[in-house]
Design a protein around this motif. Sequence first.
Motif, PDB file in Angstrom:
ATOM      1  N   THR A  14      -6.125  -4.323  -1.458  1.00  0.00           N
ATOM      2  CA  THR A  14      -6.327  -5.486  -2.323  1.00  0.00           C
ATOM      3  C   THR A  14      -5.865  -5.244  -3.757  1.00  0.00           C
ATOM      4  O   THR A  14      -5.191  -6.092  -4.338  1.00  0.00           O
ATOM      5  CB  THR A  14      -7.818  -5.888  -2.330  1.00  0.00           C
ATOM      6  N   ARG A  17      -2.059  -5.211  -3.991  1.00  0.00           N
ATOM      7  CA  ARG A  17      -1.541  -6.574  -3.803  1.00  0.00           C
ATOM      8  C   ARG A  17      -1.744  -7.410  -5.061  1.00  0.00           C
ATOM      9  O   ARG A  17      -0.846  -8.142  -5.489  1.00  0.00           O
ATOM     10  CB  ARG A  17      -2.219  -7.245  -2.613  1.00  0.00           C
ATOM     11  N   GLN A  18      -2.933  -7.315  -5.653  1.00  0.00           N
ATOM     12  CA  GLN A  18      -3.217  -8.077  -6.868  1.00  0.00           C
ATOM     13  C   GLN A  18      -2.293  -7.658  -8.005  1.00  0.00           C
ATOM     14  O   GLN A  18      -1.779  -8.502  -8.736  1.00  0.00           O
ATOM     15  CB  GLN A  18      -4.677  -7.901  -7.278  1.00  0.00           C
TER      16      GLN A  18
END
Length: 51
Positions: A14, A17-18
Amino acid sequence: MVYLENLGRYVIGTKVRQACRLSATNPGQCVSNLQAIGVQRTHARRACGLL
C-alpha cells in the motif's frame, strides 16, 4: 511500481502504491515517501521519474 517490483528488492504494498501515485503530480514527494519506507534514493528517484 513496476521498476521497483522488477528489482526484486522491495515489497510492493500500500505505501509503495500510494507513493507511486504521486509521481505524475509531485515526484519530489514520491521520492520522499519511498525513501521513508526504505527504498534507496537512486531507486526512488528512478521509480518516480526523476532519472
